[in-house]
Scaffold this active site. Structure first.
Site, PDB file in Angstrom:
ATOM      1  N   ASP A  21       0.723  -1.369   0.366  1.00 48.85           N
ATOM      2  CA  ASP A  21       0.021  -0.304  -0.358  1.00 48.85           C
ATOM      3  C   ASP A  21       0.697   0.812  -0.174  1.00 48.85           C
ATOM      4  OD1 ASP A  21      -2.448   1.251  -0.528  1.00 48.85           O
ATOM      5  OD2 ASP A  21      -2.617   1.176   1.860  1.00 48.85           O
ATOM      6  N   HIS A  38       2.495   3.387  -9.286  1.00 52.97           N
ATOM      7  CA  HIS A  38       2.731   2.431  -8.910  1.00 52.97           C
ATOM      8  C   HIS A  38       3.852   1.269 -10.369  1.00 52.97           C
ATOM      9  CE1 HIS A  38      -1.567   2.359  -7.332  1.00 52.97           C
ATOM     10  NE2 HIS A  38      -2.272   2.922  -8.778  1.00 52.97           N
ATOM     11  N   LEU A 132      10.747 -20.551  -5.050  1.00 55.56           N
ATOM     12  CA  LEU A 132       9.222 -19.613  -4.268  1.00 55.56           C
ATOM     13  C   LEU A 132       7.902 -19.720  -5.085  1.00 55.56           C
ATOM     14  CD1 LEU A 132       8.771 -17.080  -2.192  1.00 55.56           C
ATOM     15  CD2 LEU A 132       9.250 -15.617  -4.288  1.00 55.56           C
TER      16      LEU A 132
HETATM   17  C1  IPE Z   1      -6.088  -2.587  -0.116  1.00 54.03           C
HETATM   18  O1  IPE Z   1      -5.179  -1.824  -0.555  1.00 54.03           O
HETATM   19  C2  IPE Z   1      -5.952  -3.677  -1.745  1.00 54.03           C
HETATM   20  C3  IPE Z   1      -4.270  -3.733  -2.044  1.00 54.03           C
HETATM   21  C4  IPE Z   1      -3.040  -2.970  -1.854  1.00 54.03           C
HETATM   22  C5  IPE Z   1      -4.004  -4.001  -3.268  1.00 54.03           C
HETATM   23  P1  IPE Z   1      -6.398  -0.096  -0.237  1.00 54.03           P
HETATM   24  O2  IPE Z   1      -5.668   1.159  -1.016  1.00 54.03           O
HETATM   25  O3  IPE Z   1      -7.255  -0.534  -1.616  1.00 54.03           O
HETATM   26  O4  IPE Z   1      -6.888  -0.405   0.867  1.00 54.03           O
HETATM   27  P2  IPE Z   1      -7.938   0.560   1.660  1.00 54.03           P
HETATM   28  O5  IPE Z   1      -8.607   0.934   0.757  1.00 54.03           O
HETATM   29  O6  IPE Z   1      -6.933   1.927   1.734  1.00 54.03           O
HETATM   30  O7  IPE Z   1      -8.277  -0.399   3.429  1.00 54.03           O
HETATM   31  C1  IPE Z   2      -1.989   0.118  -3.283  1.00 54.29           C
HETATM   32  O1  IPE Z   2      -1.590   1.361  -3.544  1.00 54.29           O
HETATM   33  C2  IPE Z   2      -1.967  -0.447  -4.555  1.00 54.29           C
HETATM   34  C3  IPE Z   2      -2.791  -0.614  -5.034  1.00 54.29           C
HETATM   35  C4  IPE Z   2      -3.927  -1.012  -3.866  1.00 54.29           C
HETATM   36  C5  IPE Z   2      -3.080  -0.738  -6.645  1.00 54.29           C
HETATM   37  P1  IPE Z   2      -2.051   2.815  -3.306  1.00 54.29           P
HETATM   38  O2  IPE Z   2      -2.875   3.470  -4.818  1.00 54.29           O
HETATM   39  O3  IPE Z   2      -3.502   1.866  -2.458  1.00 54.29           O
HETATM   40  O4  IPE Z   2      -1.871   4.071  -2.788  1.00 54.29           O
HETATM   41  P2  IPE Z   2      -2.718   4.942  -1.510  1.00 54.29           P
HETATM   42  O5  IPE Z   2      -2.974   4.133  -0.324  1.00 54.29           O
HETATM   43  O6  IPE Z   2      -3.795   6.144  -2.267  1.00 54.29           O
HETATM   44  O7  IPE Z   2      -1.094   5.719  -1.339  1.00 54.29           O
HETATM   45 MG    MG Z   3      -4.200   2.506  -0.434  1.00 56.39          MG
END
Ligand code: IPE
Ligand code: IPE
Ligand code: MG
Length: 247
Positions: A21, A38, A132
């Site tokens: 995240d 990303h 792995l």
């Molecule tokens: C959780 O992250 C899903 C992934 C890392 C793929 P999100 O960014 O979607 O989660 P919330 O919305 O903050 O809970």
């Molecule tokens: C995690 O990073 C990747 C996915 C959920 C695809 P985020 O895109 O949720 O990044 P933040 O949480 O908005 O910073």
């Molecule tokens: Mg996120």
């Protein structure tokens, strides 16, 4: 000295699960678009997969895209899907070189045809590897998984393939997407969020949780070692008393 040297190799978790995240915030800090985050997140995936394989971790599950993430702005979803296809295509030779076997869990039918095709090929081409196991959670959510499992159990009961009396925790486990894998002993979430976000709710029942403020695009092997050391400092009691566990 690297944190790696402090890790007790005899007590590694077999299975590590990671909620990757913070890509969007990482990009925003730099005044860039979310997709830039990303893109850099892929660098971390490479680094961590390599780090886990070097240590001899047997299973690594990465939460890459949740069923809820489909509700993000269309350009981000499309960008993520394109990145996925491109990354898999590029990474298969490296996976094979490092004896890594790819698996996918999630509602794969939701993915665009191109991504499904690329994934199927990569799974096939790495299926003989014995190092792995890299499990990508794509279009995954735990409630979707449990819902699917319950439907399949009900169908098998209806078809007389399964007796209701025979349903126990082992049977339930066989109906989850993770039937082939042991439960994770360690779950890591980056970016300073303290929640599970619909990830492996059943499987994480006794996992040790490690939270770090590091944003996913900054997460590297040293951070993984730190998480493993944190895990190794915990006393896992599984409901027993500390005295029982020690004796
Ligand atoms: C959780 O992250 C899903 C992934 C890392 C793929 P999100 O960014 O979607 O989660 P919330 O919305 O903050 O809970
Ligand atoms: C995690 O990073 C990747 C996915 C959920 C695809 P985020 O895109 O949720 O990044 P933040 O949480 O908005 O910073
Ligand atoms: Mg996120």
């Amino acid at each position: 000295m690297s944190q790696k040297d402090k890790i007790n190799i005899q007590q590694l978790p077999k299975h590590i699960a990671i909620i990757m995240d913070g890509n969007g915030r990482w990009a925003k800090e730099k005044g860039e678009d979310r997709l830039f985050g990303h893109l850099h997140g892929v660098e971390s995936v490479r680094n961590i997969v390599e780090g886990a394989a070097e240590l001899g971790i047997q299973y690594l599950t990465l939460y890459a895209f949740s069923t809820e993430n489909w509700d993000r702005p269309a350009y981000e979803v499309t960008g993520l899907m394109e990145l996925l296809v491109e990354t898999i295509r590029k990474e298969v030779p490296t996976l094979n070189k490092n004896n890594i076997r790819l698996h996918v869990i999630g509602d794969i039918n939701m993915l665009p045809e191109s991504a499904r095709k690329e994934l199927d090929e990569a799974i096939q081409e790495t299926s003989k590897n014995s190092g792995l196991n890299l499990i990508m959670a794509l279009s995954y959510s735990s409630r979707w998984e449990i819902n699917t499992a319950i439907k399949n159990i009900a169908e098998d009961v209806k078809a007389n393939k399964l007796q209701p009396e025979a349903i126990n925790q082992q049977v339930i486990q066989q109906y989850l997407c993770t039937a082939e894998f042991p439960d994770p002993e360690l779950m890591i979430r980056t970016s300073g969020e303290y929640r599970i976000s619909n990830f492996l709710l059943y499987q994480l029942a006794y996992a040790e949780l490690h939270f770090t403020n590091t944003l996913w695009p900054d997460f590297r092997k040293e951070n993984l070692y730190e998480a493993i050391l944190d895990y190794q400092s915990r006393e896992r009691r599984f409901g027993k008393t500390s005295e029982q566990v020690k004796s």
